[in-house]
Design an enzyme around this catalytic site. Sequence first.
Site, mmCIF file in Angstrom:
data_model
loop_
_atom_site.group_PDB
_atom_site.id
_atom_site.type_symbol
_atom_site.label_atom_id
_atom_site.label_comp_id
_atom_site.label_asym_id
_atom_site.label_seq_id
_atom_site.Cartn_x
_atom_site.Cartn_y
_atom_site.Cartn_z
ATOM 1 N N HIS A 174 35.709 28.286 -29.757
ATOM 2 C CA HIS A 174 35.844 28.074 -28.305
ATOM 3 C C HIS A 174 37.113 27.299 -27.920
ATOM 4 O O HIS A 174 37.936 27.811 -27.150
ATOM 5 C CB HIS A 174 34.577 27.409 -27.762
ATOM 6 N N GLU A 188 32.709 14.951 -25.919
ATOM 7 C CA GLU A 188 31.464 15.269 -25.214
ATOM 8 C C GLU A 188 30.459 16.003 -26.109
ATOM 9 O O GLU A 188 29.288 15.663 -26.156
ATOM 10 C CB GLU A 188 31.767 16.160 -24.001
ATOM 11 N N ASP A 189 30.931 17.023 -26.771
ATOM 12 C CA ASP A 189 30.023 17.873 -27.539
ATOM 13 C C ASP A 189 30.165 17.714 -29.047
ATOM 14 O O ASP A 189 29.292 18.118 -29.803
ATOM 15 C CB ASP A 189 30.247 19.349 -27.178
ATOM 16 N N ASP A 249 44.813 51.944 -2.829
ATOM 17 C CA ASP A 249 45.567 51.099 -3.766
ATOM 18 C C ASP A 249 44.751 50.782 -5.020
ATOM 19 O O ASP A 249 44.920 49.753 -5.640
ATOM 20 C CB ASP A 249 46.036 49.808 -3.090
ATOM 21 N N ASP A 302 39.127 27.048 -20.237
ATOM 22 C CA ASP A 302 37.786 26.764 -20.759
ATOM 23 C C ASP A 302 36.768 27.673 -20.081
ATOM 24 O O ASP A 302 35.926 28.298 -20.718
ATOM 25 C CB ASP A 302 37.484 25.282 -20.466
ATOM 26 N N HIS A 315 39.259 19.472 -26.200
ATOM 27 C CA HIS A 315 38.584 19.142 -24.946
ATOM 28 C C HIS A 315 37.074 18.883 -25.071
ATOM 29 O O HIS A 315 36.492 18.210 -24.242
ATOM 30 C CB HIS A 315 38.877 20.184 -23.862
#
Length: 498
Positions: free
Chosen positions: A53, A81-82, A267, A145, A77
Amino acid sequence: MNSKDLDSKFEQLLTKVRRYNGADTKLLKRAWKFTKLAHTGQKRLTGEPYISHPLAAASILAEWRLDETSIIAALLHDTVEDGGAKKEDLCSEFGEDVCRLVDGVTKVSDLKLRGERKEQQLENLRKLILVMAKDLRVVLVKLADRIHNMQTLSALPKSKQVRIARETVEVYAPLAERLGIGEVKGQLEDLAFPYLYKNEYKELVKVSKPYYKKAQEYINKMKRSILKDCAKQNIRPEVHAREKHLFSLWKKLQRPNIKGDIKKVNDIVAMRVVVESVEDAYKLLGIVHSLYKPIPHLGFSDFIAQPKPNGYRSIHTKVFGPGIRPVEVQITTIHFHEHNEFGFAAHWSYSEAKQTRATPEKLDKGVMIEKKKLDWVKQLVEWQKQLTDKEEFMKAVKFDALAHRNFIFSPKGDVYDLPSKATPVDFAFAVHTDMGRHVKAAKVNGRVVSLSRKLKSGDVVQIIKTKLPKKPTRDWLEFVATENAKRGIRKHMREWKK
Ligand code: MN
Protein backbone atom coordinates in the site's frame (compact mmCIF):
# COMPACT_ATOMS: atom_id res chain seq x y z
CA MET A 1 2.90 -10.20 -4.65
CA ASN A 2 5.78 -11.57 -2.60
CA SER A 3 8.52 -9.53 -0.98
CA LYS A 4 10.87 -10.02 -3.90
CA ASP A 5 8.29 -8.60 -6.32
CA LEU A 6 7.75 -5.68 -4.00
CA ASP A 7 11.47 -5.01 -3.82
CA SER A 8 11.72 -4.93 -7.56
CA LYS A 9 8.70 -2.63 -7.72
CA PHE A 10 10.51 -0.37 -5.33
CA GLU A 11 13.57 -0.43 -7.61
CA GLN A 12 11.33 0.73 -10.46
CA LEU A 13 10.16 3.59 -8.29
CA LEU A 14 13.76 4.59 -7.61
CA THR A 15 14.57 4.58 -11.30
CA LYS A 16 11.61 6.79 -12.03
CA VAL A 17 12.45 9.30 -9.31
CA ARG A 18 16.09 9.41 -10.37
CA ARG A 19 15.02 10.16 -13.90
CA TYR A 20 13.14 13.35 -13.11
CA ASN A 21 14.73 14.39 -9.86
CA GLY A 22 18.28 13.21 -10.20
CA ALA A 23 18.38 13.16 -6.43
CA ASP A 24 20.36 10.96 -4.17
CA THR A 25 18.07 8.06 -3.33
CA LYS A 26 19.76 6.98 -0.12
CA LEU A 27 17.01 8.36 2.03
CA LEU A 28 14.33 6.72 -0.09
CA LYS A 29 16.02 3.37 0.42
CA ARG A 30 16.14 3.97 4.15
CA ALA A 31 12.45 4.81 4.15
CA TRP A 32 11.68 1.57 2.35
CA LYS A 33 13.61 -0.39 4.97
CA PHE A 34 11.88 1.48 7.75
CA THR A 35 8.40 0.85 6.41
CA LYS A 36 9.13 -2.84 5.80
CA LEU A 37 10.22 -3.18 9.40
CA ALA A 38 7.28 -1.23 10.80
CA HIS A 39 4.74 -3.28 8.86
CA THR A 40 6.42 -6.66 9.41
CA GLY A 41 3.86 -9.44 9.23
CA GLN A 42 0.99 -7.07 8.51
CA LYS A 43 -1.36 -7.76 5.67
CA ARG A 44 -3.94 -5.67 3.85
CA LEU A 45 -7.45 -7.04 3.68
CA THR A 46 -6.68 -7.95 0.08
CA GLY A 47 -4.21 -10.50 1.45
CA GLU A 48 -1.23 -8.57 0.10
CA PRO A 49 1.65 -7.62 2.38
CA TYR A 50 0.82 -4.26 3.97
CA ILE A 51 3.81 -2.51 2.39
CA SER A 52 2.23 -2.91 -1.03
CA HIS A 53 0.00 0.00 0.00
CA PRO A 54 2.56 2.68 0.91
CA LEU A 55 4.58 1.58 -2.09
CA ALA A 56 1.61 2.06 -4.40
CA ALA A 57 0.91 5.52 -2.94
CA ALA A 58 4.56 6.50 -3.38
CA SER A 59 4.51 5.28 -6.99
CA ILE A 60 1.46 7.44 -7.75
CA LEU A 61 3.30 10.48 -6.40
CA ALA A 62 6.27 9.64 -8.62
CA GLU A 63 3.85 9.63 -11.55
CA TRP A 64 3.00 13.20 -10.60
CA ARG A 65 6.72 13.92 -10.37
CA LEU A 66 6.64 15.03 -6.78
CA ASP A 67 9.72 15.65 -4.72
CA GLU A 68 11.64 13.13 -2.63
CA THR A 69 10.20 14.31 0.67
CA SER A 70 6.63 13.63 -0.45
CA ILE A 71 7.54 10.19 -1.71
CA ILE A 72 9.31 9.34 1.53
CA ALA A 73 6.28 10.56 3.46
CA ALA A 74 4.05 8.33 1.33
CA LEU A 75 6.25 5.32 2.08
CA LEU A 76 6.04 6.09 5.79
CA HIS A 77 2.52 7.46 6.05
CA ASP A 78 1.02 4.50 7.94
CA THR A 79 4.05 3.34 9.92
CA VAL A 80 3.01 5.10 13.14
CA GLU A 81 -0.78 4.85 12.98
CA ASP A 82 -1.05 1.33 11.65
CA GLY A 83 2.48 -0.03 11.90
CA GLY A 84 4.80 -0.61 14.81
CA ALA A 85 6.94 2.50 14.47
CA LYS A 86 7.35 5.27 17.00
CA LYS A 87 6.84 8.83 15.91
CA GLU A 88 10.09 9.93 17.59
CA ASP A 89 12.09 7.41 15.61
CA LEU A 90 10.50 8.47 12.38
CA CYS A 91 11.18 12.12 13.10
CA SER A 92 14.76 11.65 14.17
CA GLU A 93 15.57 9.46 11.20
CA PHE A 94 13.85 11.39 8.45
CA GLY A 95 13.78 14.93 9.71
CA GLU A 96 11.26 17.58 10.47
CA ASP A 97 9.65 17.86 7.04
CA VAL A 98 8.86 14.20 6.58
CA CYS A 99 7.69 14.07 10.19
CA ARG A 100 5.32 16.98 9.67
CA LEU A 101 3.98 15.56 6.43
CA VAL A 102 3.23 12.16 7.96
CA ASP A 103 1.59 13.91 10.87
CA GLY A 104 -0.52 16.02 8.52
CA VAL A 105 -1.66 13.01 6.54
CA THR A 106 -2.70 11.27 9.75
CA LYS A 107 -4.62 14.36 10.87
CA VAL A 108 -6.44 14.60 7.57
CA SER A 109 -7.27 10.90 7.73
CA ASP A 110 -8.81 11.37 11.15
CA LEU A 111 -11.17 14.02 9.91
CA LYS A 112 -14.53 12.55 9.11
CA LEU A 113 -15.11 14.59 6.07
CA ARG A 114 -18.66 13.59 5.60
CA GLY A 115 -20.43 14.65 8.73
CA GLU A 116 -24.11 14.14 9.26
CA ARG A 117 -24.64 17.83 9.63
CA LYS A 118 -23.67 20.50 7.20
CA GLU A 119 -21.88 22.57 9.82
CA GLN A 120 -19.77 19.62 10.77
CA GLN A 121 -18.86 19.05 7.17
CA LEU A 122 -17.85 22.65 6.77
CA GLU A 123 -15.86 22.53 9.97
CA ASN A 124 -13.91 19.56 8.73
CA LEU A 125 -13.37 20.96 5.30
CA ARG A 126 -12.07 24.06 6.96
CA LYS A 127 -9.57 22.04 8.96
CA LEU A 128 -8.56 20.20 5.84
CA ILE A 129 -7.84 23.40 3.98
CA LEU A 130 -5.87 24.77 6.89
CA VAL A 131 -3.73 21.64 6.95
CA MET A 132 -3.38 21.96 3.23
CA ALA A 133 -2.36 25.59 3.42
CA LYS A 134 0.46 24.62 5.72
CA ASP A 135 1.85 22.19 3.21
CA LEU A 136 0.08 21.30 0.01
CA ARG A 137 1.99 18.06 -0.18
CA VAL A 138 -0.08 16.70 2.71
CA VAL A 139 -3.10 16.67 0.47
CA LEU A 140 -1.22 15.22 -2.46
CA VAL A 141 0.03 12.33 -0.32
CA LYS A 142 -3.48 11.90 0.99
CA LEU A 143 -4.92 11.81 -2.54
CA ALA A 144 -2.43 9.13 -3.58
CA ASP A 145 -3.31 7.16 -0.44
CA ARG A 146 -6.99 7.48 -1.31
CA ILE A 147 -6.50 6.35 -4.92
CA HIS A 148 -4.86 3.14 -3.81
CA ASN A 149 -7.44 2.55 -1.09
CA MET A 150 -10.14 2.95 -3.73
CA GLN A 151 -8.35 0.54 -6.03
CA THR A 152 -8.48 -2.08 -3.29
CA LEU A 153 -11.86 -1.15 -1.83
CA SER A 154 -13.48 -4.44 -2.80
CA ALA A 155 -11.64 -6.13 0.08
CA LEU A 156 -13.45 -4.04 2.68
CA PRO A 157 -16.79 -4.86 4.29
CA LYS A 158 -19.81 -3.56 2.33
CA SER A 159 -20.83 -0.96 4.90
CA LYS A 160 -17.41 0.68 4.77
CA GLN A 161 -17.25 0.56 0.99
CA VAL A 162 -20.19 2.88 0.56
CA ARG A 163 -19.05 5.37 3.18
CA ILE A 164 -15.55 5.61 1.73
CA ALA A 165 -16.77 5.78 -1.85
CA ARG A 166 -19.17 8.58 -0.94
CA GLU A 167 -16.49 10.55 0.86
CA THR A 168 -14.28 10.10 -2.19
CA VAL A 169 -16.85 11.57 -4.54
CA GLU A 170 -17.99 14.33 -2.23
CA VAL A 171 -14.73 15.51 -0.75
CA TYR A 172 -11.62 14.18 -2.45
CA ALA A 173 -12.72 14.35 -6.08
CA PRO A 174 -13.81 18.00 -5.80
CA LEU A 175 -10.62 18.75 -3.94
CA ALA A 176 -8.55 17.25 -6.73
CA GLU A 177 -10.57 19.25 -9.20
CA ARG A 178 -9.98 22.45 -7.30
CA LEU A 179 -6.30 21.74 -7.29
CA GLY A 180 -6.55 21.40 -11.02
CA ILE A 181 -5.66 17.72 -11.22
CA GLY A 182 -8.74 16.93 -13.26
CA GLU A 183 -7.34 13.57 -14.24
CA VAL A 184 -7.23 12.54 -10.59
CA LYS A 185 -10.75 13.77 -10.05
CA GLY A 186 -11.98 11.59 -12.91
CA GLN A 187 -10.01 8.63 -11.65
CA LEU A 188 -11.40 8.89 -8.12
CA GLU A 189 -14.98 9.23 -9.32
CA ASP A 190 -14.69 6.28 -11.64
CA LEU A 191 -13.27 4.17 -8.82
CA ALA A 192 -16.17 5.10 -6.55
CA PHE A 193 -18.90 4.77 -9.17
CA PRO A 194 -19.55 0.98 -8.94
CA TYR A 195 -19.81 1.14 -5.14
CA LEU A 196 -22.32 3.96 -5.13
CA TYR A 197 -24.54 3.11 -8.10
CA LYS A 198 -23.90 -0.53 -8.83
CA ASN A 199 -26.68 -1.16 -11.33
CA GLU A 200 -26.34 2.13 -13.12
CA TYR A 201 -22.62 1.52 -13.41
CA LYS A 202 -23.02 -1.94 -14.91
CA GLU A 203 -25.66 -0.74 -17.31
CA LEU A 204 -23.59 2.23 -18.46
CA VAL A 205 -20.47 0.12 -19.01
CA LYS A 206 -22.50 -2.16 -21.22
CA VAL A 207 -24.32 0.56 -23.13
CA SER A 208 -21.36 2.87 -23.63
CA LYS A 209 -18.81 0.31 -24.74
CA PRO A 210 -19.72 0.27 -28.45
CA TYR A 211 -19.89 4.08 -28.44
CA TYR A 212 -16.43 4.46 -27.00
CA LYS A 213 -15.15 1.96 -29.51
CA LYS A 214 -16.84 3.63 -32.45
CA ALA A 215 -15.63 7.05 -31.36
CA GLN A 216 -12.08 5.71 -31.05
CA GLU A 217 -12.14 4.29 -34.56
CA TYR A 218 -13.56 7.49 -35.82
CA ILE A 219 -10.80 9.55 -34.23
CA ASN A 220 -8.20 7.19 -35.63
CA LYS A 221 -9.57 7.76 -39.08
CA MET A 222 -9.29 11.52 -38.62
CA LYS A 223 -5.85 11.09 -37.14
CA ARG A 224 -4.55 9.41 -40.31
CA SER A 225 -5.75 12.25 -42.54
CA ILE A 226 -4.38 14.90 -40.22
CA LEU A 227 -0.98 13.23 -39.92
CA LYS A 228 -0.73 12.97 -43.68
CA ASP A 229 -1.20 16.72 -44.11
CA CYS A 230 1.12 17.44 -41.21
CA ALA A 231 3.91 15.49 -42.83
CA LYS A 232 3.63 17.75 -45.87
CA GLN A 233 4.14 20.79 -43.65
CA ASN A 234 6.83 19.20 -41.57
CA ILE A 235 4.89 19.20 -38.31
CA ARG A 236 5.21 16.21 -36.02
CA PRO A 237 2.26 16.22 -33.67
CA GLU A 238 1.29 13.67 -31.07
CA VAL A 239 -2.35 12.74 -31.37
CA HIS A 240 -4.28 11.17 -28.50
CA ALA A 241 -7.85 10.12 -28.18
CA ARG A 242 -9.18 11.33 -24.90
CA GLU A 243 -11.99 9.26 -23.48
CA LYS A 244 -14.51 10.89 -21.26
CA HIS A 245 -14.51 9.42 -17.76
CA LEU A 246 -17.43 7.12 -17.13
CA PHE A 247 -18.81 8.93 -14.10
CA SER A 248 -18.67 12.23 -15.88
CA LEU A 249 -20.45 10.67 -18.86
CA TRP A 250 -23.12 9.41 -16.50
CA LYS A 251 -23.61 12.87 -15.02
CA LYS A 252 -23.80 14.40 -18.48
CA LEU A 253 -26.47 11.91 -19.49
CA GLN A 254 -28.66 13.26 -16.74
CA ARG A 255 -28.72 16.77 -18.17
CA PRO A 256 -32.19 17.84 -19.31
CA ASN A 257 -31.05 18.54 -22.88
CA ILE A 258 -29.56 15.06 -23.20
CA LYS A 259 -32.13 13.01 -21.32
CA GLY A 260 -30.07 9.86 -21.21
CA ASP A 261 -29.47 9.73 -24.96
CA ILE A 262 -25.86 8.72 -25.37
CA LYS A 263 -25.94 9.62 -29.07
CA LYS A 264 -26.27 13.25 -28.02
CA VAL A 265 -22.98 13.20 -26.12
CA ASN A 266 -20.53 14.19 -28.80
CA ASP A 267 -17.46 14.57 -26.64
CA ILE A 268 -17.40 10.97 -25.47
CA VAL A 269 -13.98 10.84 -27.07
CA ALA A 270 -12.16 14.07 -27.95
CA MET A 271 -9.04 14.43 -30.00
CA ARG A 272 -6.04 16.00 -28.40
CA VAL A 273 -3.15 17.13 -30.55
CA VAL A 274 0.14 18.18 -29.00
CA VAL A 275 2.65 20.07 -31.12
CA GLU A 276 6.06 21.63 -30.53
CA SER A 277 5.37 25.33 -30.85
CA VAL A 278 2.58 27.90 -30.83
CA GLU A 279 3.26 28.48 -34.50
CA ASP A 280 2.67 24.80 -35.19
CA ALA A 281 -0.53 24.91 -33.17
CA TYR A 282 -2.02 27.50 -35.51
CA LYS A 283 -0.75 25.63 -38.55
CA LEU A 284 -2.45 22.58 -37.22
CA LEU A 285 -5.67 24.46 -36.69
CA GLY A 286 -5.50 25.40 -40.37
CA ILE A 287 -5.01 21.78 -41.34
CA VAL A 288 -7.93 20.61 -39.20
CA HIS A 289 -10.27 23.28 -40.55
CA SER A 290 -9.31 22.62 -44.14
CA LEU A 291 -10.05 18.93 -43.71
CA TYR A 292 -13.14 19.27 -41.54
CA LYS A 293 -15.58 22.16 -41.47
CA PRO A 294 -15.90 23.90 -38.13
CA ILE A 295 -19.39 23.70 -36.69
CA PRO A 296 -20.88 27.21 -36.83
CA HIS A 297 -21.59 28.90 -33.49
CA LEU A 298 -20.76 25.79 -31.57
CA GLY A 299 -17.50 26.50 -30.18
CA PHE A 300 -14.20 27.67 -31.25
CA SER A 301 -12.11 28.94 -28.37
CA ASP A 302 -8.56 30.09 -28.57
CA PHE A 303 -7.23 29.68 -25.06
CA ILE A 304 -3.70 30.04 -26.36
CA ALA A 305 -4.24 33.66 -27.37
CA GLN A 306 -6.53 34.20 -24.39
CA PRO A 307 -5.72 31.76 -21.61
CA LYS A 308 -8.44 30.83 -19.16
CA PRO A 309 -8.18 32.72 -15.88
CA ASN A 310 -6.48 29.71 -14.33
CA GLY A 311 -3.79 29.62 -16.99
CA TYR A 312 -5.16 26.79 -19.11
CA ARG A 313 -3.88 27.11 -22.68
CA SER A 314 -5.14 25.19 -25.67
CA ILE A 315 -7.18 25.77 -28.83
CA HIS A 316 -10.57 24.06 -28.85
CA THR A 317 -12.58 23.64 -31.97
CA LYS A 318 -15.63 21.57 -32.80
CA VAL A 319 -15.70 20.24 -36.34
CA PHE A 320 -17.80 17.96 -38.50
CA GLY A 321 -15.69 14.85 -38.82
CA PRO A 322 -16.08 12.36 -41.67
CA GLY A 323 -19.76 11.42 -41.92
CA ILE A 324 -20.70 14.80 -40.39
CA ARG A 325 -20.23 13.69 -36.86
CA PRO A 326 -19.29 16.45 -34.41
CA VAL A 327 -15.85 16.02 -32.86
CA GLU A 328 -13.98 18.24 -30.48
CA VAL A 329 -10.33 18.82 -31.34
CA GLN A 330 -7.99 20.32 -28.75
CA ILE A 331 -4.64 21.64 -29.91
CA THR A 332 -1.88 22.59 -27.53
CA THR A 333 1.91 22.68 -27.27
CA ILE A 334 4.15 20.29 -25.32
CA HIS A 335 4.94 23.06 -22.90
CA PHE A 336 1.32 24.11 -22.30
CA HIS A 337 0.23 20.50 -22.13
CA GLU A 338 2.54 19.83 -19.19
CA HIS A 339 1.14 22.86 -17.49
CA ASN A 340 -2.45 22.01 -18.29
CA GLU A 341 -2.12 18.48 -16.99
CA PHE A 342 0.25 18.73 -14.07
CA GLY A 343 0.12 22.44 -13.56
CA PHE A 344 -2.99 22.13 -11.48
CA ALA A 345 -4.59 24.60 -13.86
CA ALA A 346 -8.09 23.37 -13.39
CA HIS A 347 -11.03 24.90 -15.10
CA TRP A 348 -12.93 25.30 -11.88
CA SER A 349 -12.64 29.02 -11.56
CA TYR A 350 -13.66 29.38 -15.16
CA SER A 351 -16.62 27.06 -15.15
CA GLU A 352 -17.90 28.20 -11.79
CA ALA A 353 -17.89 31.76 -12.95
CA LYS A 354 -19.62 30.75 -16.12
CA GLN A 355 -22.44 29.23 -14.14
CA THR A 356 -23.24 32.48 -12.37
CA ARG A 357 -25.17 33.51 -15.42
CA ALA A 358 -25.74 37.22 -15.46
CA THR A 359 -24.53 40.31 -17.18
CA PRO A 360 -21.10 40.24 -18.78
CA GLU A 361 -20.06 42.69 -16.11
CA LYS A 362 -21.07 40.34 -13.37
CA LEU A 363 -19.43 37.49 -15.14
CA ASP A 364 -16.25 39.45 -15.28
CA LYS A 365 -16.53 40.14 -11.61
CA GLY A 366 -17.19 36.50 -11.00
CA VAL A 367 -14.06 35.50 -12.78
CA MET A 368 -12.11 37.97 -10.75
CA ILE A 369 -13.41 36.72 -7.47
CA GLU A 370 -12.87 33.14 -8.41
CA LYS A 371 -9.43 33.93 -9.62
CA LYS A 372 -8.52 35.61 -6.40
CA LYS A 373 -9.85 32.65 -4.54
CA LEU A 374 -7.65 30.39 -6.57
CA ASP A 375 -4.53 32.48 -6.33
CA TRP A 376 -3.13 31.11 -3.15
CA VAL A 377 -3.52 27.50 -4.16
CA LYS A 378 -2.20 28.29 -7.59
CA GLN A 379 0.80 29.96 -6.11
CA LEU A 380 1.50 27.05 -3.82
CA VAL A 381 1.21 24.77 -6.74
CA GLU A 382 3.42 26.88 -8.96
CA TRP A 383 6.02 26.67 -6.28
CA GLN A 384 5.72 22.99 -5.75
CA LYS A 385 6.44 22.49 -9.43
CA GLN A 386 9.90 23.93 -9.05
CA LEU A 387 11.28 20.65 -7.87
CA THR A 388 14.76 21.41 -9.06
CA ASP A 389 15.42 24.31 -6.76
CA LYS A 390 15.11 22.64 -3.44
CA GLU A 391 15.55 25.60 -1.20
CA GLU A 392 13.06 27.74 -3.05
CA PHE A 393 10.64 24.90 -2.98
CA MET A 394 10.97 24.40 0.74
CA LYS A 395 10.48 28.05 1.40
CA ALA A 396 7.38 28.03 -0.69
CA VAL A 397 5.57 25.09 0.78
CA LYS A 398 6.26 25.98 4.34
CA PHE A 399 3.65 27.76 6.26
CA ASP A 400 5.76 30.82 6.99
CA ALA A 401 5.58 31.67 3.33
CA LEU A 402 1.88 32.07 3.94
CA ALA A 403 1.99 33.40 7.46
CA HIS A 404 0.86 36.86 6.46
CA ARG A 405 -2.28 35.51 4.87
CA ASN A 406 -5.64 34.82 6.35
CA PHE A 407 -7.95 32.25 4.93
CA ILE A 408 -11.48 33.34 5.70
CA PHE A 409 -14.43 31.12 4.96
CA SER A 410 -17.94 31.90 3.87
CA PRO A 411 -20.72 29.81 5.44
CA LYS A 412 -20.76 27.83 2.22
CA GLY A 413 -17.10 26.96 2.51
CA ASP A 414 -15.69 29.35 -0.07
CA VAL A 415 -12.22 30.54 0.84
CA TYR A 416 -11.07 34.14 0.72
CA ASP A 417 -7.50 35.16 1.04
CA LEU A 418 -7.34 38.41 3.05
CA PRO A 419 -4.53 40.34 4.73
CA SER A 420 -3.94 39.86 8.43
CA LYS A 421 -5.82 42.94 9.67
CA ALA A 422 -8.93 42.34 7.61
CA THR A 423 -12.38 42.79 9.18
CA PRO A 424 -15.87 41.51 8.34
CA VAL A 425 -16.35 44.62 6.20
CA ASP A 426 -13.27 43.71 4.15
CA PHE A 427 -14.69 40.26 3.81
CA ALA A 428 -18.05 41.59 2.59
CA PHE A 429 -16.39 43.73 -0.08
CA ALA A 430 -14.17 40.81 -1.08
CA VAL A 431 -17.23 38.70 -1.71
CA HIS A 432 -19.02 41.37 -3.69
CA THR A 433 -19.26 45.18 -3.75
CA ASP A 434 -22.95 44.77 -3.46
CA MET A 435 -22.61 42.79 -0.28
CA GLY A 436 -20.41 45.57 1.09
CA ARG A 437 -23.25 48.00 0.56
CA HIS A 438 -25.70 45.89 2.51
CA VAL A 439 -23.75 45.06 5.64
CA LYS A 440 -25.94 45.21 8.72
CA ALA A 441 -24.01 42.99 11.10
CA ALA A 442 -21.56 40.13 11.03
CA LYS A 443 -21.27 36.76 12.66
CA VAL A 444 -17.91 35.13 13.12
CA ASN A 445 -18.04 31.43 13.87
CA GLY A 446 -21.71 31.80 14.69
CA ARG A 447 -21.42 34.75 17.06
CA VAL A 448 -22.33 38.35 16.36
CA VAL A 449 -19.19 40.48 16.49
CA SER A 450 -18.27 44.09 15.95
CA LEU A 451 -17.69 45.04 12.34
CA SER A 452 -14.16 46.16 13.15
CA ARG A 453 -13.17 42.81 14.60
CA LYS A 454 -9.85 41.50 13.20
CA LEU A 455 -10.40 38.18 11.51
CA LYS A 456 -8.25 35.13 12.05
CA SER A 457 -7.34 32.39 9.62
CA GLY A 458 -10.04 29.77 9.64
CA ASP A 459 -12.86 32.10 10.73
CA VAL A 460 -16.23 31.49 9.16
CA VAL A 461 -17.82 34.85 8.46
CA GLN A 462 -21.47 35.40 7.79
CA ILE A 463 -22.68 38.82 6.75
CA ILE A 464 -26.18 39.77 7.83
CA LYS A 465 -27.59 41.98 5.13
CA THR A 466 -30.02 44.86 5.08
CA LYS A 467 -32.83 44.73 2.56
CA LEU A 468 -31.87 47.99 0.87
CA PRO A 469 -28.38 49.45 0.50
CA LYS A 470 -27.32 51.07 3.72
CA LYS A 471 -26.18 54.62 4.17
CA PRO A 472 -22.40 54.43 3.95
CA THR A 473 -20.44 54.90 7.13
CA ARG A 474 -17.30 56.99 7.08
CA ASP A 475 -16.14 55.22 10.26
CA TRP A 476 -15.56 52.07 8.33
CA LEU A 477 -12.70 53.74 6.52
CA GLU A 478 -10.91 53.89 9.85
CA PHE A 479 -10.65 50.19 10.31
CA VAL A 480 -10.83 48.38 6.98
CA ALA A 481 -7.57 46.85 5.82
CA THR A 482 -7.99 46.27 2.10
CA GLU A 483 -7.78 48.77 -0.70
CA ASN A 484 -10.73 47.04 -2.24
CA ALA A 485 -12.99 47.83 0.73
CA LYS A 486 -11.74 51.43 0.95
CA ARG A 487 -12.47 51.98 -2.69
CA GLY A 488 -15.89 50.39 -2.33
CA ILE A 489 -16.84 52.54 0.65
CA ARG A 490 -15.69 55.77 -0.99
CA LYS A 491 -17.55 55.00 -4.15
CA HIS A 492 -20.66 54.19 -2.16
CA MET A 493 -20.36 57.51 -0.30
CA ARG A 494 -20.03 59.46 -3.55
CA GLU A 495 -23.01 57.78 -5.08
CA TRP A 496 -25.14 58.12 -1.98
CA LYS A 497 -24.93 61.94 -2.09
CA LYS A 498 -26.38 62.09 -5.57
MN1 MN B 1 -2.76 4.63 3.94
